[in-house]
Design an enzyme around this catalytic site. Structure first.
Site, PDB file in Angstrom:
ATOM      1  N   ARG A  67       0.855  -1.197   0.000  1.00  0.00           N
ATOM      2  CA  ARG A  67       0.000   0.000   0.000  1.00  0.00           C
ATOM      3  C   ARG A  67       0.886   1.240   0.000  1.00  0.00           C
ATOM      4  O   ARG A  67       1.918   1.268   0.664  1.00  0.00           O
ATOM      5  CB  ARG A  67      -0.888  -0.026   1.240  1.00  0.00           C
ATOM      6  CG  ARG A  67      -2.026   0.945   1.139  1.00  0.00           C
ATOM      7  CD  ARG A  67      -3.267   0.362   1.774  1.00  0.00           C
ATOM      8  NE  ARG A  67      -4.229   1.414   2.008  1.00  0.00           N
ATOM      9  CZ  ARG A  67      -5.024   1.491   3.057  1.00  0.00           C
ATOM     10  NH1 ARG A  67      -4.983   0.548   3.971  1.00  0.00           N
ATOM     11  NH2 ARG A  67      -5.861   2.476   3.180  1.00  0.00           N
ATOM     12  N   ASP A 121      16.218  -7.597  -5.180  1.00  0.00           N
ATOM     13  CA  ASP A 121      16.457  -7.261  -6.595  1.00  0.00           C
ATOM     14  C   ASP A 121      17.760  -6.489  -6.822  1.00  0.00           C
ATOM     15  O   ASP A 121      18.243  -6.431  -7.950  1.00  0.00           O
ATOM     16  CB  ASP A 121      15.295  -6.422  -7.148  1.00  0.00           C
ATOM     17  CG  ASP A 121      13.958  -7.132  -7.057  1.00  0.00           C
ATOM     18  OD1 ASP A 121      13.945  -8.364  -6.904  1.00  0.00           O
ATOM     19  OD2 ASP A 121      12.923  -6.439  -7.127  1.00  0.00           O
ATOM     20  N   ASP A 123      18.266  -3.334  -7.011  1.00  0.00           N
ATOM     21  CA  ASP A 123      18.063  -2.366  -8.098  1.00  0.00           C
ATOM     22  C   ASP A 123      17.859  -0.929  -7.609  1.00  0.00           C
ATOM     23  O   ASP A 123      17.135  -0.147  -8.228  1.00  0.00           O
ATOM     24  CB  ASP A 123      16.863  -2.802  -8.962  1.00  0.00           C
ATOM     25  CG  ASP A 123      15.557  -2.836  -8.167  1.00  0.00           C
ATOM     26  OD1 ASP A 123      15.596  -2.722  -6.926  1.00  0.00           O
ATOM     27  OD2 ASP A 123      14.487  -2.974  -8.799  1.00  0.00           O
ATOM     28  N   ARG A 165      12.432  -8.325 -10.887  1.00  0.00           N
ATOM     29  CA  ARG A 165      11.630  -7.353 -11.636  1.00  0.00           C
ATOM     30  C   ARG A 165      12.354  -6.948 -12.921  1.00  0.00           C
ATOM     31  O   ARG A 165      12.696  -7.833 -13.691  1.00  0.00           O
ATOM     32  CB  ARG A 165      11.266  -6.147 -10.767  1.00  0.00           C
ATOM     33  CG  ARG A 165      10.267  -6.507  -9.678  1.00  0.00           C
ATOM     34  CD  ARG A 165       9.434  -5.360  -9.211  1.00  0.00           C
ATOM     35  NE  ARG A 165       8.329  -5.044 -10.096  1.00  0.00           N
ATOM     36  CZ  ARG A 165       7.165  -5.700 -10.139  1.00  0.00           C
ATOM     37  NH1 ARG A 165       6.948  -6.726  -9.343  1.00  0.00           N
ATOM     38  NH2 ARG A 165       6.211  -5.336 -10.962  1.00  0.00           N
TER      39      ARG A 165
HETATM   40  O1  F6P Z   1      10.854  -6.624  -5.439  1.00  0.00           O
HETATM   41  C1  F6P Z   1      11.067  -7.851  -4.842  1.00  0.00           C
HETATM   42  C2  F6P Z   1      10.264  -8.911  -5.520  1.00  0.00           C
HETATM   43  O2  F6P Z   1      10.531 -10.140  -4.892  1.00  0.00           O
HETATM   44  C3  F6P Z   1      10.465  -9.024  -7.038  1.00  0.00           C
HETATM   45  O3  F6P Z   1      11.650  -9.703  -7.362  1.00  0.00           O
HETATM   46  C4  F6P Z   1       9.202  -9.720  -7.451  1.00  0.00           C
HETATM   47  O4  F6P Z   1       8.853  -9.471  -8.804  1.00  0.00           O
HETATM   48  C5  F6P Z   1       8.197  -9.089  -6.541  1.00  0.00           C
HETATM   49  O5  F6P Z   1       8.892  -8.647  -5.394  1.00  0.00           O
HETATM   50  C6  F6P Z   1       7.072  -9.986  -6.119  1.00  0.00           C
HETATM   51  O6  F6P Z   1       6.197  -9.220  -5.382  1.00  0.00           O
HETATM   52  P1  F6P Z   1       4.964  -9.744  -4.537  1.00  0.00           P
HETATM   53  O7  F6P Z   1       5.490 -10.191  -3.205  1.00  0.00           O
HETATM   54  O8  F6P Z   1       4.098  -8.527  -4.389  1.00  0.00           O
HETATM   55  O9  F6P Z   1       4.339 -10.837  -5.301  1.00  0.00           O
END
Ligand code: F6P
Length: 336
Positions: A67, A121, A123, A165
């Protein structure tokens, strides 16, 4: 506060912030479930005792969510009453690029904020590395090692999909560490026919298996990012591109090919020693900056030093892979 996707090392950072502020006699509130806790007034005192024994634990004792006060609220106005009623003077946000971008905006609107970068990530700009990344790379490397022995027994190609990502950091580091035959990442274009030819020449030379690592944000062979819908907060979910890559490689090579999407395994469990130390150093420094009355900064690692950089740097967008590191892997491929 911890916000965005969780990662190993969050509890180490929370422990460091609370312990350092406690030593200075400053009371700390823990905000529940990221920005949601500030928007809904869900925060509680965090004492030194609350953070004992959590150094080694994955996840976050504070909870987290995606959020965002700007995406799902009216920015500063949506948290103003909690800040006022709870007497919050300064906020330490442990977050990824989305959470820290919101933090920078709130800082500009008048809430003193200090950021601590986290994500598997890797990043985020302004820091050489984020905690969580090292642990994720180790988990993927261990998985590749295991997948290698079963692939070799069956003369198969294993296509291993990893998170990240839009960045190929995890794929590249784990691919190098695991000796992958191909590493497909968003930052480096590829030709699936060339990858297939590489696998063929490797197997003709006597190898009985190949590992192909694919970052989740890599475009599919025909082009286009592979999204598997949106999450509860309206953010796109990545994942699944490896199934298309594998089908195409099997069609082009006739090698039996299998897919392994590692998913949330990469984010769970205990942080490596490296991530525990990094999270602890960042947390202590963030607390000290708060004690010095600083705001609008993010702590980061540059070289071997913990530094403070402008929080606004994060809003410039995700930090892509340094493609020279991907180039290191390519020296081990038969088509070089
Ligand atoms: O940003 C961290 C991460 O693990 C990414 O590598 C992945 O795409 C995303 O979060 C997954 O997010 P969620 O937990 O919202 O599914």
């Amino acid at each position: 506060m911890t916000a965005g996707g969780d990662c190993p090392g969050l509890n180490a950072a929370i422990r460091a912030v609370v312990t350092r502020l406690h030593a200075a006699g400053v009371p700390v509130l823990g905000i529940r479930n990221g920005w949601e806790g500030l928007m809904e007034g869900n925060c509680h005192p965090l004492t030194r005792d609350d953070v004992r024994g959590i150094l080694t634990r994955g996840g976050t004792i504070l909870g987290t969510s995606r959020r965002d006060p700007y995406v799902h609220g009216e920015g500063y106005a949506s948290i103003a009453s909690t800040l006022r009623e709870r007497g919050i003077e300064r906020l330490i946000v442990i977050g990824g690029d989305g959470s820290l971008t919101a933090a920078a905006q709130l800082n500009n609107e008048g809430l003193p904020v200090i950021g601590i970068p986290k994500t598997i990530d890797n990043d985020i700009g302004g820091t050489d590395v984020t905690f969580g990344f090292h642990t994720a790379v180790q988990i993927v490397t261990d998985a590749i090692d295991r997948l290698t022995t079963t692939a070799e027994s069956h003369n198969r190609v294993m296509v291993v999909e990893v998170m990240g990502r839009t960045a190929g950091w995890i794929a590249t580091y784990a691919g190098i560490a695991g000796g992958a035959e191909a590493i497909l990442v968003p930052e480096v274009s590829y030709d699936i026919g060339d990858v297939a030819a590489r696998l063929q020449s490797r197997h003709e030379a006597g190898s009985a298996y190949s590992i192909v690592v694919v970052a989740e944000g890599t475009p599919a062979p025909g082009g286009g990012t592979w999204e598997s819908g949106v999450d509860a907060y309206g953010f796109s979910r990545l994942g699944g591109v490896s199934t298309v890559v594998a089908a195409e490689l099997e069609r082009l090579t006739s090698f039996e090919t299998r897919v392994m999407i590692l998913g949330y395994l990469q984010r769970g469990g205990s942080p490596t020693a490296y991530d525990r130390v990094l999270a602890t150093r960042l947390g202590v420094r963030a607390a000290e900056l708060a004690l010095d009355g600083e705001s609008g900064v993010m702590v980061g690692l540059q070289g071997d030093d913990i530094v403070a950089v402008d929080l606004g740097l994060v809003a410039q967008g995700p930090r892509n892979l340094d493609v020279a590191r991907h180039g290191v892997a390519s020296w081990f491929w038969p088509d070089r």
